[in-house]
Design a protein around this motif. Sequence first.
Motif, PDB file in Angstrom:
ATOM      1  N   CYS A  71       0.790  -1.245   0.000  1.00 52.30           N
ATOM      2  CA  CYS A  71       0.000   0.000   0.000  1.00 52.30           C
ATOM      3  C   CYS A  71       0.815   1.285   0.000  1.00 52.30           C
ATOM      4  O   CYS A  71       0.299   2.324  -0.380  1.00 52.30           O
ATOM      5  N   VAL A  72       2.053   1.223   0.470  1.00 51.52           N
ATOM      6  CA  VAL A  72       2.822   2.474   0.583  1.00 51.52           C
ATOM      7  C   VAL A  72       3.844   2.551  -0.541  1.00 51.52           C
ATOM      8  O   VAL A  72       4.923   1.982  -0.464  1.00 51.52           O
ATOM      9  N   THR A  73       3.452   3.235  -1.607  1.00 52.36           N
ATOM     10  CA  THR A  73       4.331   3.387  -2.766  1.00 52.36           C
ATOM     11  C   THR A  73       4.475   4.872  -3.080  1.00 52.36           C
ATOM     12  O   THR A  73       3.774   5.706  -2.522  1.00 52.36           O
ATOM     13  N   ALA A  74       5.370   5.195  -4.004  1.00 52.28           N
ATOM     14  CA  ALA A  74       5.620   6.602  -4.334  1.00 52.28           C
ATOM     15  C   ALA A  74       4.494   7.207  -5.167  1.00 52.28           C
ATOM     16  O   ALA A  74       4.408   8.423  -5.325  1.00 52.28           O
ATOM     17  N   VAL A  75       3.631   6.339  -5.729  1.00 47.85           N
ATOM     18  CA  VAL A  75       2.473   6.867  -6.480  1.00 47.85           C
ATOM     19  C   VAL A  75       1.208   6.697  -5.629  1.00 47.85           C
ATOM     20  O   VAL A  75       1.158   5.835  -4.762  1.00 47.85           O
ATOM     21  N   ALA A  76       0.209   7.517  -5.880  1.00 44.75           N
ATOM     22  CA  ALA A  76      -1.044   7.432  -5.102  1.00 44.75           C
ATOM     23  C   ALA A  76      -1.746   6.120  -5.415  1.00 44.75           C
ATOM     24  O   ALA A  76      -1.920   5.759  -6.578  1.00 44.75           O
ATOM     25  N   MET A  77      -2.146   5.411  -4.381  1.00 41.08           N
ATOM     26  CA  MET A  77      -2.817   4.119  -4.568  1.00 41.08           C
ATOM     27  C   MET A  77      -4.319   4.331  -4.755  1.00 41.08           C
ATOM     28  O   MET A  77      -4.890   5.284  -4.201  1.00 41.08           O
ATOM     29  N   PRO A  78      -4.979   3.447  -5.515  1.00 38.25           N
ATOM     30  CA  PRO A  78      -6.441   3.568  -5.678  1.00 38.25           C
ATOM     31  C   PRO A  78      -7.148   3.418  -4.330  1.00 38.25           C
ATOM     32  O   PRO A  78      -6.776   2.552  -3.528  1.00 38.25           O
ATOM     33  N   ALA A  79      -8.142   4.267  -4.091  1.00 35.14           N
ATOM     34  CA  ALA A  79      -8.840   4.275  -2.796  1.00 35.14           C
ATOM     35  C   ALA A  79      -9.476   2.917  -2.492  1.00 35.14           C
ATOM     36  O   ALA A  79      -9.446   2.429  -1.355  1.00 35.14           O
ATOM     37  N   ARG A  80     -10.041   2.296  -3.525  1.00 34.17           N
ATOM     38  CA  ARG A  80     -10.740   1.011  -3.352  1.00 34.17           C
ATOM     39  C   ARG A  80      -9.799  -0.054  -2.801  1.00 34.17           C
ATOM     40  O   ARG A  80     -10.129  -0.798  -1.877  1.00 34.17           O
ATOM     41  N   LEU A  81      -8.584  -0.103  -3.383  1.00 33.31           N
ATOM     42  CA  LEU A  81      -7.583  -1.095  -2.969  1.00 33.31           C
ATOM     43  C   LEU A  81      -7.197  -0.881  -1.498  1.00 33.31           C
ATOM     44  O   LEU A  81      -7.104  -1.829  -0.719  1.00 33.31           O
ATOM     45  N   MET A  82      -6.998   0.395  -1.129  1.00 37.66           N
ATOM     46  CA  MET A  82      -6.662   0.735   0.263  1.00 37.66           C
ATOM     47  C   MET A  82      -7.747   0.239   1.218  1.00 37.66           C
ATOM     48  O   MET A  82      -7.456  -0.366   2.241  1.00 37.66           O
ATOM     49  N   MET A  83      -9.000   0.537   0.846  1.00 38.63           N
ATOM     50  CA  MET A  83     -10.120   0.162   1.722  1.00 38.63           C
ATOM     51  C   MET A  83     -10.174  -1.346   1.940  1.00 38.63           C
ATOM     52  O   MET A  83     -10.398  -1.816   3.057  1.00 38.63           O
ATOM     53  N   GLU A  84      -9.959  -2.112   0.862  1.00 38.51           N
ATOM     54  CA  GLU A  84     -10.043  -3.576   0.992  1.00 38.51           C
ATOM     55  C   GLU A  84      -8.947  -4.109   1.913  1.00 38.51           C
ATOM     56  O   GLU A  84      -9.183  -5.002   2.723  1.00 38.51           O
TER      57      GLU A  84
END
Length: 341
Positions: A71-84
């Motif tokens: 989840c912690v990358t230099a690019v913004a992660m998709p919100a859906r993926l974070m929530m799951e």
Amino acid sequence: YVPPQVRRAQETLDDKKREELGRLKKMVNGLINRLSEPNLSSISGQMEELYMANSRKDMNDTLTDTLLNACVTAVAMPARLMMEHVLLVSVLHHNVGIEVGAHFLEAVVKKFDELCKSDAEGKECENLLALIAHLYNFHVVHCLLIFDILKKLVSTFTEKEIELILFLLKNVGFSLRKDDALALKELITEAQRKASTAEKKFQDQTRVRFMLETMLALRNNDMRKIPGYDPEPVERLRKLQRTLVHSSGSGKDTQLRVSLESLLSADQVGRWWIVGSSWSGAPMISDTNSKTQQKLHVGKVSSKIMELARKQRMNTDIRRSIFCVLMTSEDFMDAFEKLLK
């Protein structure tokens, strides 16, 4: 008896242990890579089995590392993926034990604090903040921590911080308003004061103005004024969470009511929010603190009851508490509820 921390320092991991950890990491990695909303139920079940089969510490470390790498990358992660990903942590937090969520939360907060101090160019800070926001959305952590982070960001108040405040308010602003409207109001007042004094500092005034507009929209409970605000995905996953959590006691009781300061100084003062966590070090509370604690305790019940407790030789806080509960309860159910708390 050798305490666990000292034991860990003494023994170097032998090959067999290393092999086991490698195997565990592969299994957890495989499950996390396949994680999505439809198969969340089966994956959380498999994770629970892994928790039963392996030591909690190994599982917590492995799960936290795997999730942070994902989840912690230099690019913004998709919100859906974070929530799951966070929903999986919250289900395990409620079903396996609160140390799962506590361990993950501590790692995330420490990393967030580290990255905030360094001038990292990527989106890691936002990704970590999204994880903390969703831990709050899925009832792993209390709003106290979110307000602490917001206060810290408002006190620094540079352009990077303004972006992070906006990001956090967009994700959890309305939930904060529902949980503690007064604290939110104070925060907005503080932000407005900061903005008026710092106006000369910024070349680009539009972000500050946009942040203040967002805060006013929150205060007036006006969802339409916040662009891109969509509570629907979180609500849907909350429903899914309710079906996956076994115990009816999920929700407010298992929320970690821990402040930012406590999390950051956990290594020095111990982890009081995890029941039974071992810790060796200087005493956490000095004499002056223990006196104030006793006074606080007396405030909750009448001095007459405290006098009775003293006569019955209830000589520790926990004994006094139990005695007061038994003496002041309405009936057996009331006593049972209070004792549980």
